[in-house]
Design a protein around this motif. Structure first.
Motif, PDB file in Angstrom:
ATOM      1  N   LYS A   1       0.837  -1.215   0.000  1.00  0.00           N
ATOM      2  CA  LYS A   1       0.000   0.000   0.000  1.00  0.00           C
ATOM      3  C   LYS A   1       0.866   1.257   0.000  1.00  0.00           C
ATOM      4  CE  LYS A   1      -3.963  -2.131   2.329  1.00  0.00           C
ATOM      5  NZ  LYS A   1      -4.693  -2.291   3.610  1.00  0.00           N
ATOM      6  N   LEU A   2       1.941   1.225   0.773  1.00  0.00           N
ATOM      7  CA  LEU A   2       2.838   2.382   0.837  1.00  0.00           C
ATOM      8  C   LEU A   2       3.541   2.627  -0.491  1.00  0.00           C
ATOM      9  CD1 LEU A   2       4.373   1.756   4.365  1.00  0.00           C
ATOM     10  CD2 LEU A   2       2.934   3.707   3.719  1.00  0.00           C
ATOM     11  N   MET A   3       4.024   1.549  -1.120  1.00  0.00           N
ATOM     12  CA  MET A   3       4.710   1.709  -2.398  1.00  0.00           C
ATOM     13  C   MET A   3       3.746   2.175  -3.480  1.00  0.00           C
ATOM     14  SD  MET A   3       7.918   1.338  -2.041  1.00  0.00           S
ATOM     15  CE  MET A   3       8.340   1.357  -3.784  1.00  0.00           C
ATOM     16  N   GLN A   4       2.511   1.706  -3.437  1.00  0.00           N
ATOM     17  CA  GLN A   4       1.511   2.171  -4.399  1.00  0.00           C
ATOM     18  C   GLN A   4       1.211   3.661  -4.193  1.00  0.00           C
ATOM     19  OE1 GLN A   4      -1.405  -0.928  -3.453  1.00  0.00           O
ATOM     20  NE2 GLN A   4      -1.336  -1.637  -5.570  1.00  0.00           N
ATOM     21  N   SER A   5       1.107   4.066  -2.940  1.00  0.00           N
ATOM     22  CA  SER A   5       0.877   5.487  -2.643  1.00  0.00           C
ATOM     23  C   SER A   5       2.046   6.339  -3.107  1.00  0.00           C
ATOM     24  CB  SER A   5       0.660   5.689  -1.138  1.00  0.00           C
ATOM     25  OG  SER A   5      -0.510   5.041  -0.705  1.00  0.00           O
ATOM     26  N   LEU A   6       3.253   5.846  -2.862  1.00  0.00           N
ATOM     27  CA  LEU A   6       4.455   6.571  -3.284  1.00  0.00           C
ATOM     28  C   LEU A   6       4.506   6.685  -4.807  1.00  0.00           C
ATOM     29  CD1 LEU A   6       7.276   7.773  -2.553  1.00  0.00           C
ATOM     30  CD2 LEU A   6       8.176   5.452  -2.833  1.00  0.00           C
ATOM     31  N   ALA A   7       4.246   5.571  -5.497  1.00  0.00           N
ATOM     32  CA  ALA A   7       4.356   5.527  -6.953  1.00  0.00           C
ATOM     33  C   ALA A   7       3.273   6.353  -7.649  1.00  0.00           C
ATOM     34  CB  ALA A   7       4.300   4.076  -7.439  1.00  0.00           C
ATOM     35  N   HIS A   8       2.214   6.674  -6.921  1.00  0.00           N
ATOM     36  CA  HIS A   8       1.133   7.477  -7.496  1.00  0.00           C
ATOM     37  C   HIS A   8       1.658   8.820  -8.013  1.00  0.00           C
ATOM     38  CE1 HIS A   8      -3.016   8.760  -8.121  1.00  0.00           C
ATOM     39  NE2 HIS A   8      -2.702   9.907  -7.560  1.00  0.00           N
ATOM     40  N   ASP A   9       2.690   9.331  -7.362  1.00  0.00           N
ATOM     41  CA  ASP A   9       3.289  10.603  -7.780  1.00  0.00           C
ATOM     42  C   ASP A   9       4.344  10.416  -8.870  1.00  0.00           C
ATOM     43  OD1 ASP A   9       1.744  11.957  -5.903  1.00  0.00           O
ATOM     44  OD2 ASP A   9       3.270  11.772  -4.344  1.00  0.00           O
ATOM     45  N   TYR A  10       4.611   9.160  -9.252  1.00  0.00           N
ATOM     46  CA  TYR A  10       5.664   8.868 -10.233  1.00  0.00           C
ATOM     47  C   TYR A  10       5.138   7.867 -11.273  1.00  0.00           C
ATOM     48  CZ  TYR A  10       8.719  10.850  -6.590  1.00  0.00           C
ATOM     49  OH  TYR A  10       9.309  11.663  -5.648  1.00  0.00           O
ATOM     50  N   LYS A  11       3.954   8.140 -11.799  1.00  0.00           N
ATOM     51  CA  LYS A  11       3.294   7.171 -12.679  1.00  0.00           C
ATOM     52  C   LYS A  11       4.092   6.855 -13.942  1.00  0.00           C
ATOM     53  CE  LYS A  11      -1.467   8.009 -11.186  1.00  0.00           C
ATOM     54  NZ  LYS A  11      -2.798   8.527 -11.558  1.00  0.00           N
ATOM     55  N   ALA A  12       4.875   7.821 -14.408  1.00  0.00           N
ATOM     56  CA  ALA A  12       5.636   7.620 -15.640  1.00  0.00           C
ATOM     57  C   ALA A  12       7.076   7.170 -15.366  1.00  0.00           C
ATOM     58  CB  ALA A  12       5.646   8.899 -16.466  1.00  0.00           C
ATOM     59  N   ASN A  13       7.359   6.754 -14.140  1.00  0.00           N
ATOM     60  CA  ASN A  13       8.712   6.344 -13.759  1.00  0.00           C
ATOM     61  C   ASN A  13       8.781   4.819 -13.694  1.00  0.00           C
ATOM     62  OD1 ASN A  13      11.025   5.648 -12.090  1.00  0.00           O
ATOM     63  ND2 ASN A  13      11.185   7.830 -11.630  1.00  0.00           N
TER      64      ASN A  13
ATOM     65  N   LYS B   1      11.176   2.852 -12.809  1.00  0.00           N
ATOM     66  CA  LYS B   1      11.795   2.328 -11.577  1.00  0.00           C
ATOM     67  C   LYS B   1      10.770   2.240 -10.454  1.00  0.00           C
ATOM     68  CE  LYS B   1      15.052   5.443 -11.450  1.00  0.00           C
ATOM     69  NZ  LYS B   1      16.242   6.208 -10.983  1.00  0.00           N
ATOM     70  N   ALA B   2       9.880   3.224 -10.404  1.00  0.00           N
ATOM     71  CA  ALA B   2       8.828   3.210  -9.377  1.00  0.00           C
ATOM     72  C   ALA B   2       7.874   2.049  -9.597  1.00  0.00           C
ATOM     73  CB  ALA B   2       8.065   4.530  -9.391  1.00  0.00           C
ATOM     74  N   ARG B   3       7.487   1.837 -10.853  1.00  0.00           N
ATOM     75  CA  ARG B   3       6.539   0.759 -11.158  1.00  0.00           C
ATOM     76  C   ARG B   3       7.180  -0.608 -10.898  1.00  0.00           C
ATOM     77  NH1 ARG B   3       2.340   3.614 -13.762  1.00  0.00           N
ATOM     78  NH2 ARG B   3       1.038   1.883 -13.092  1.00  0.00           N
ATOM     79  N   TYR B   4       8.458  -0.721 -11.220  1.00  0.00           N
ATOM     80  CA  TYR B   4       9.187  -1.975 -10.949  1.00  0.00           C
ATOM     81  C   TYR B   4       9.237  -2.258  -9.451  1.00  0.00           C
ATOM     82  CZ  TYR B   4      13.111  -5.226 -10.560  1.00  0.00           C
ATOM     83  OH  TYR B   4      13.902  -6.307 -10.241  1.00  0.00           O
ATOM     84  N   ALA B   5       9.491  -1.223  -8.663  1.00  0.00           N
ATOM     85  CA  ALA B   5       9.566  -1.392  -7.206  1.00  0.00           C
ATOM     86  C   ALA B   5       8.221  -1.860  -6.642  1.00  0.00           C
ATOM     87  CB  ALA B   5      10.000  -0.091  -6.542  1.00  0.00           C
ATOM     88  N   VAL B   6       7.129  -1.291  -7.143  1.00  0.00           N
ATOM     89  CA  VAL B   6       5.797  -1.724  -6.707  1.00  0.00           C
ATOM     90  C   VAL B   6       5.587  -3.195  -7.076  1.00  0.00           C
ATOM     91  CG1 VAL B   6       3.306  -1.396  -6.939  1.00  0.00           C
ATOM     92  CG2 VAL B   6       4.812   0.590  -6.883  1.00  0.00           C
ATOM     93  N   ALA B   7       5.999  -3.570  -8.281  1.00  0.00           N
ATOM     94  CA  ALA B   7       5.847  -4.966  -8.725  1.00  0.00           C
ATOM     95  C   ALA B   7       6.606  -5.923  -7.811  1.00  0.00           C
ATOM     96  CB  ALA B   7       6.337  -5.112 -10.171  1.00  0.00           C
TER      97      ALA B   7
END
Length: 208
Positions: free
Chosen positions: A96-108, A110-116
């Motif tokens: 949940k935290l990583m999804q919240s964090l990645a919400h501000d970096y949708k086009a990144n 590295k962020a999407r990979y970290a959530v995965a």
């Protein structure tokens, strides 16, 4: 003197962690951050402790600041964030935290990979697949995202999709040692030793 010395505050935090005194560790790490707000180590420990205590709001606040601290430091800031949330040993909250964090970096990517990655740990394979696919879409050359996606398909019981991901990846970059090595390991796990051997042969050709 903890009130004025960040090194003493860090030491107090680590001693409290060693003694499994989370309340004492939180007190010490917050003192450490007050004295040294740019300390990534302090933020990382704070995230871990707040995840352990279930305080999502505080954990997210420090997580966002941790990413900001690493943005211009030459390190993968989202890898650092991933380590911080995972160390709290609460996979559902970490996701949940990583999804919240990645919400501000949708086009990144590295962020999407970290959530995965965190989604895999939380056994949320549909989320993991979606995020890994998005990372590949954003960054078509991101090999580790393709390798992760293939592994997710194996976990989901979709070996044909797993092989397809790796085959397409190798068409794009046929001389990638990492892809050949990962595909060979994948094929071994799928009990396809002859196909794996071919990948190892290709790997040997690429290795001087």
């Amino acid at each position: 003197d903890l009130a004025n010395d960040p090194i003493a505050a860090e030491r107090a935090a680590r001693v409290a962690l060693y003694n499994k005194d989370n309340i004492g560790a939180l007190k010490a790490v917050n003192g450490w951050i007050k004295l040294d707000p740019k300390s990534a180590k302090a933020r990382q420990i704070a995230v871990m402790l707040y995840v352990q205590s279930g305080d999502a709001e505080a954990a997210l606040r420090h997580l966002k600041l941790l990413v900001k601290l690493h943005e211009n430091g030459g390190q993968d800031e989202f890898a650092q964030a991933m380590v911080a949330v995972a160390s709290g040993k609460n996979n559902d909250l970490a996701l949940k935290l990583m999804q919240s964090l990645a919400h501000d970096y949708k086009a990144n990517a590295k962020a999407r990979y970290a959530v995965a990655m965190i989604a895999v740990m939380a056994k949320k394979l549909d989320v993991a697949e979606s995020e890994a696919r998005e990372a590949v879409r954003i960054a078509p050359g991101m090999e580790k995202a393709k390798i992760l996606l293939s592994r997710i398909y194996v976990e989901k019981g979709e070996p044909t999709s797993a092989m397809s991901v790796m085959q397409q990846a190798l068409k794009l970059t046929p001389k990638s040692k990492d892809l050949h090595s990962a595909y060979a390991r994948l094929l071994i796990d799928m009990n396809k030793p002859k196909l794996a051997y071919r990948q190892f042969q290709q790997l040997m050709k690429l290795t001087p």
